[in-house]
Structure formats: structure tokens, C-alpha cells
Design an enzyme around this catalytic site. Structure first.
Site, short mmCIF file in Angstrom:
data_model
loop_
_atom_site.label_atom_id
_atom_site.label_comp_id
_atom_site.label_asym_id
_atom_site.label_seq_id
_atom_site.Cartn_x
_atom_site.Cartn_y
_atom_site.Cartn_z
CG ASN A 134 44.51 54.49 36.77
OD1 ASN A 134 44.38 54.53 37.99
ND2 ASN A 134 44.20 53.42 36.08
CB SER A 137 55.27 55.83 34.10
OG SER A 137 55.34 55.13 32.89
CB CYS A 183 30.61 45.25 28.15
SG CYS A 183 28.93 45.11 28.73
S1 FES Z 1 29.70 41.97 27.49
FE1 FES Z 1 28.19 43.14 28.47
S2 FES Z 1 26.64 43.15 26.99
FE2 FES Z 1 28.16 42.02 25.98
#
Ligand code: FES
Lengths: 387, 155
Positions: free
Chosen positions: A153, A201, A327
Site C-alpha cells: 500500500n 477490499s 510527523c
Molecule cells: S511533528 Fe515532526 S516537526 Fe512537528
């Protein structure tokens, strides 16, 4: 500019209007029956479901009674891991998966570990291909299941299921594949590939969300997750969702019908996008295999920039895509799939996935190619690390 | 992470960050985070004396590798720090950064720590360079800043 471009087909696809048309009448009075009821209403509903089952059996080269319908690929995958584990623990408690599985396989395995099962993760090479030798070596007398994702994926790499199936057959161990991303995009034959179990799926192939299937070869020892009225051969109790199943079958039919032309069209667009980015943007690298890859998957790492900010900036420009950056995950961990292919955390940090599909046009690809250098540039200027 | 989970303030700073870039003859530079965790922030300070003879931040610029929150917190911390005396700038904490951005998603709080710490680090290095005495609390903070922020957030 009010463009809205969807490059996230791998996350979920829009419903094909032809599928909607198939489903709509099935929400009406005539089809209100419970498939378990013997009266005519029940039988009418049941017929629709059995037709759908036949459709999938033909596509996969299985028997109809080897197909059961579930509520999601996550449910199918959970059923496989837990159902096989609990039904076969007398033989052994060892399960093999790969290092690039979807979270629902990974988390089911983690849970089984707590229940006393042992999990081995087979490594992949830098393209994301399973190390077949390592797979052979990791099979033991107490191994009960090998579960390997077909088309990945995130990075799009397609595994050689026939080769893996052969190894599993020789070692008499159940073989399951999560084909959520590959089903409908690349041919699958459960007999040729020696598959005992397969997950597919609906919402990845322009069908409705909330329905998926699990192929279980007859004779396979497996426990159900849901106990109750005995629907789906006793393997998935729950009132059967007739319209969604019929929609899923219609969606599959369309994909199979259109597969040759559509694969060619998407592959061209995919390779245009990949090649243009790699040649025009410095410090960009392809993730996954260059050719053994889903026709709709593009995954590229950009050095010295971060994926979430790229994704957000692209969204401002009307382009929807996804990223494997730490992040953007709730755990703040980079994608385990990218790390498994040998990428360092900072390389995974700047990765973007574009997944294209039925309504993707060449103009959309051109627009992305126009926008993306500016976006990368903006964040490279902001970055303390220069190329 | 979607668009919607960020406040309009965060998105505004993200789209049009204030004071980005570097200062070539900076009096102090503060850098926090590292490439392994992915998030790196670098603050440049130009420091002068005000009419009362106190040192203040005459100019400040940032360079950041990180998510939208990291970029927005960098941008806002430069706004908060500009024209402040070093003493006052040291009082800027991550809560002030969060407040100035009308809040941050919980998983992004660590990015605001990064911004506040980059400022402290820059001032710390300035004190060191100019051989000024470093208060204990600042020394402690400096030691903590050597640890990756994302790692702290995961713990
Ligand atoms: S979560 Fe990685 S810089 Fe903000």
C-alpha cells in the site's frame, strides 16, 4: 485556482456511478429480506449474494463456497491471523509475516504475541521484494501460517506470489495474502498461486466502503471472529449486507473488464510522473520497485524536506496525497515499510505517496509536475540543511 | 493530520512564515533537534544594546526542517522574541508559543518545545561566547536540549 485533484486512490477510491446504479434498487422494499430467511424475500436477497459470490469465484479461480463476505479488509485480515492461530495451535504457534505488512496485520500479530504466539517478520530488499531465501529458512515444523502482502500500500511493490506459494506448499503451511491494493489491478489466480487465504477490499476498487471478502480454500482449519446466526458458512455471523456485496461484485467485474487498457494507461501516467520528478527535482528518489509495482502507485522521497508540510502545501494547491513522515503519524514514528526497505528515518521523513486511478488525467499529472518543484523549493529554502 | 486540525493561525504562519532565512553575521545561533528524529530548528540572532544599555534582540531569523507546526512555531517565536531584551526573551516558553498560535494539536506540542528551546539555546550560546555568567536554570535547560525532542514526545 480552484483545482481539486485526488492523488490518494490507495487510501480510498470514489464510487463508480455504474456501481451506484447497481446498488440503488437493492435498497428498496423488494430486497429487504434477511438472506437467512426461507421466504421469498429472503431468497431474493440470497440470490443476489450468491451471484456476487460466483462473480468473485470466477475472477479468483476458486469455488463460490470458498468466498465469504466481511465488513472490511481489516476484518478479513484479523480473521485470518486470529482464526488460523486459534484453529491450528495444536500444530504450532509460529506465524510468519513480512516486514512491510499493513497495520492491521502488524497489530493482529502483536496481539497474538501477547497470546503466546511467536511472530517472524521476513525482511525485504531495497525494492521491497521479499527475501525468498529468508522466508524458506524461517519456516519451522511449528509454523502454521505465512501472510505476505501482495501489492504494498505504501511503496507499491508487487510480490511474486507464485514463488512464495510454492515455498508454502512444499512446507505444508497455510499461505495468505492481503491483496487489498492489488485485487482488480493485477491478475490473481488462487490455484496458480497456491493461496489458501486471500483478502480483497471493495473501496479500493471503486466499490462502496464497508465490504470486503476473504477467500478460504476448502479444508482450511479456521475459527470465526464473529459467532452468531451462522452466516457465510458459519465463518462470519452478521446479517448480510446485500447492496454493498452486489456493489462490490459489480466494481470487481468492471475492474477485470477494463484491466488491460486501464493498467496500460495508468502505468504510462505513473512512469511519466516518476521519471519527470526524478529528472527535474534534485535530491528525489523513488521508493519501491521501478517495474514490479502497482500501476497506480508513486512513492518518492525528497531529501532535506519534511513530508507533512509538503502534503499540506500541496493541499493548498488543490492536490491530495499522503506521506510516510513521522510527523504525520500519531505515534511520531516514520513508516515501518520505508524503514524496512533500508531508508533512514530522515529519508522517510521527506516521502510522498501519489496514488492515481480511474479518473486521473494527463492534465492532472501535468499540473502536479508544474506545482511540485515550487513546493519542494519553498521548504528547501526554509530548511537549515542545504542540498 | 488534516488541514482542519490546525488553527487558522498555524496555517497562516505556515503559509507565510515571518522572519525566515539566515543572518550571515549573526551574534548567536541556536540549533535544536537532529536529523534522526527529523525535526531541526535553527535560530539566528542579531544582538544590540538598547538605550538603557541592556542587550536586546535586534533581529532574528529561522530555518526549520519539520512539519507545519514546526514551521509555524518557529515563525511565531521569532515574532515573540524580536526587540525583547535577552532577559525577557528567556522568559518565552512553549506555552506562549502555543497561545500565540491559538492552540496546537496534542501530538504537535513537542514542536512548540522545539521553538522555545531553539531560542534559549541561541541565548545560551551568546552568553557563552561573550563570557557572561550563565544562570543555573539555563545551564540545565541546555543539557536537556541535547536530547532529541521527538524522542521526548514519544516517551
Ligand atoms: S511533528 Fe515532526 S516537526 Fe512537528
Amino acid at each position: 485556482m480552484n483545482k481539486q485533484i485526488y492523488f490518494d486512490y490507495a487510501a480510498s477510491t470514489p464510487l463508480d456511478p455504474r456501481v451506484l446504479k447497481t446498488m440503488l434498487p437493492l435498497f428498496e422494499f423488494d430486497f429487504c429480506g434477511n438472506t437467512m430467511s426461507l421466504h421469498s424475500f429472503g431468497q431474493k436477497a440470497s440470490e443476489i449474494v450468491e451471484e456476487s459470490r460466483n462473480t468473485f469465484a470466477k475472477i479468483l479461480n476458486s469455488k463460490p463456497q470458498e468466498i465469504i463476505f466481511t465488513g472490511s479488509a481489516t476484518e478479513s485480515n484479523n480473521t485470518v491471523l486470529k482464526g488460523i492461530a486459534f484453529a491450528n495451535q495444536k500444530k504450532g504457534k509460529h506465524i510468519i509475516i513480512s516486514s512491510i505488512e499493513h497495520d492491521c496485520i502488524v497489530e493482529s500479530s502483536n496481539w497474538l504475541k501477547k497470546m503466546g504466539f511467536e511472530i517472524t517478520k521476513v525482511p525485504v530488499d531495497k525494492f521491497g521484494l521479499i527475501d525468498l531465501e529468508a522466508l524458506k529458512l524461517s519456516i519451522r515444523p511449528d509454523t502454521i501460517l505465512v501472510s505476505i502482502i501482495h501489492g504494498n500500500n505504501e511503496i507499491g511493490t508487487i510480490q511474486d506470489l507464485e514463488a512464495i506459494g510454492k515455498i508454502c506448499k512444499e512446507n505444508k503451511v497455510y499461505f495468505h495474502t492481503d491483496a487489498s491494493q492489488s485485487f482488480g489491478k493485477t491478475p490473481i489466480d488462487v490455484q496458480k498461486m497456491n493461496l489458501d487465504l486471500l483478502t480483497a477490499s471493495s473501496h479500493k476498487i471503486y466499490g462502496p466502503k464497508g465490504v470486503a471478502l476473504l477467500y478460504i480454500k476448502s479444508g482450511t482449519k479456521i475459527e470465526p471472529l464473529l459467532h452468531g446466526g451462522g452466516h457465510e458458512y458459519g465463518l462470519r455471523s452478521s446479517t448480510v449486507n446485500v447492496p454493498l456485496i452486489a456493489g462490490f461484485a459489480k466494481a470487481a467485474e468492471l475492474c477485470i473488464e477494463e484491466m488491460p487498457q486501464e493498467t496500460e494507461r495508468l502505468t504510462k501516467l505513473r512512469d511519466k510522473l516518476i521519471n519527470s520528478i526524478l529528472t527535474s527535482i534534485e535530491g528525489s528518489y523513488l521508493n519501491g520497485h521501478p517495474t514490479q509495482r502497482l500501476s497506480n502507485n508513486i512513492n518518492i522521497s525528497f531529501s532535506k524536506v519534511e513530508g507533512e508540510s509538503l502534503m499540506l502545501q500541496l493541499d493548498f494547491a488543490g492536490i491530495a496525497c499522503s506521506t510516510g513522515s513521522a510527523c504525520s503519524s500519531n505515534s511520531l514514528e516514520p513508516s515501518h515499510v520505508l524503514l524496512a526497505t533500508g531508508l533512514k528515518a530522515h529519508q522517510a521523513h521527506g516521502s510522498l505517496r501519489f496514488s492515481i486511478g480511474r479518473w486521473t488525467t494527463e492534465e492532472e499529472i501535468d499540473y502536479l509536475l508544474e506545482v511540485i518543484p515550487q513546493v519542494i523549493n519553498k521548504f528547501r529554502i526554509l530548511s537549515p540543511f542545504k542540498l | 493530520m488534516t488541514n482542519l486540525s490546525y488553527s487558522p493561525k498555524v496555517l497562516e504562519h505556515f503559509r507565510n512564515p515571518h522572519n525566515f532565512g539566515s543572518i550571515s553575521n549573526a551574534d548567536a545561533v541556536g540549533e535544536v533537534g537532529n536529523l534522526t528524529c527529523g525535526d531541526v530548528m535553527k535560530l539566528y540572532l542579531k544582538i544590540s544594546k538598547n538605550s538603557e544599555g541592556k542587550e536586546f534582540i535586534e533581529d532574528v531569523k529561522f530555518e526549520t526542517l519539520g512539519c507545519a507546526a514546526a514551521i509555524a512555531t518557529s515563525s511565531v517565536v521569532t515574532d515573540l522574541a524580536k526587540n525583547k531584551t535577552l532577559e525577557d526573551a528567556l522568559k518565552i516558553g512553549n506555552q506562549d508559543v502555543i497561545k500565540a498560535l491559538d492552540n496546537l494539536p496534542v501530538v504537535k506540542i513537542h514542536c512548540s518545545l522545539l521553538a522555545a528551546d531553539a531560542l534559549t539555546e541561541a541565548i545560551y550560546s551568546y552568553y557563552q561566547k561573550t563570557a557572561q555568567s550563565i544562570p543555573d536554570y539555563l545551564e540545565k535547560k541546555h543539557q536537556q536540549n541535547l536530547v532529541c525532542h521527538r524522542e521526548k514526545a514519544i516517551k
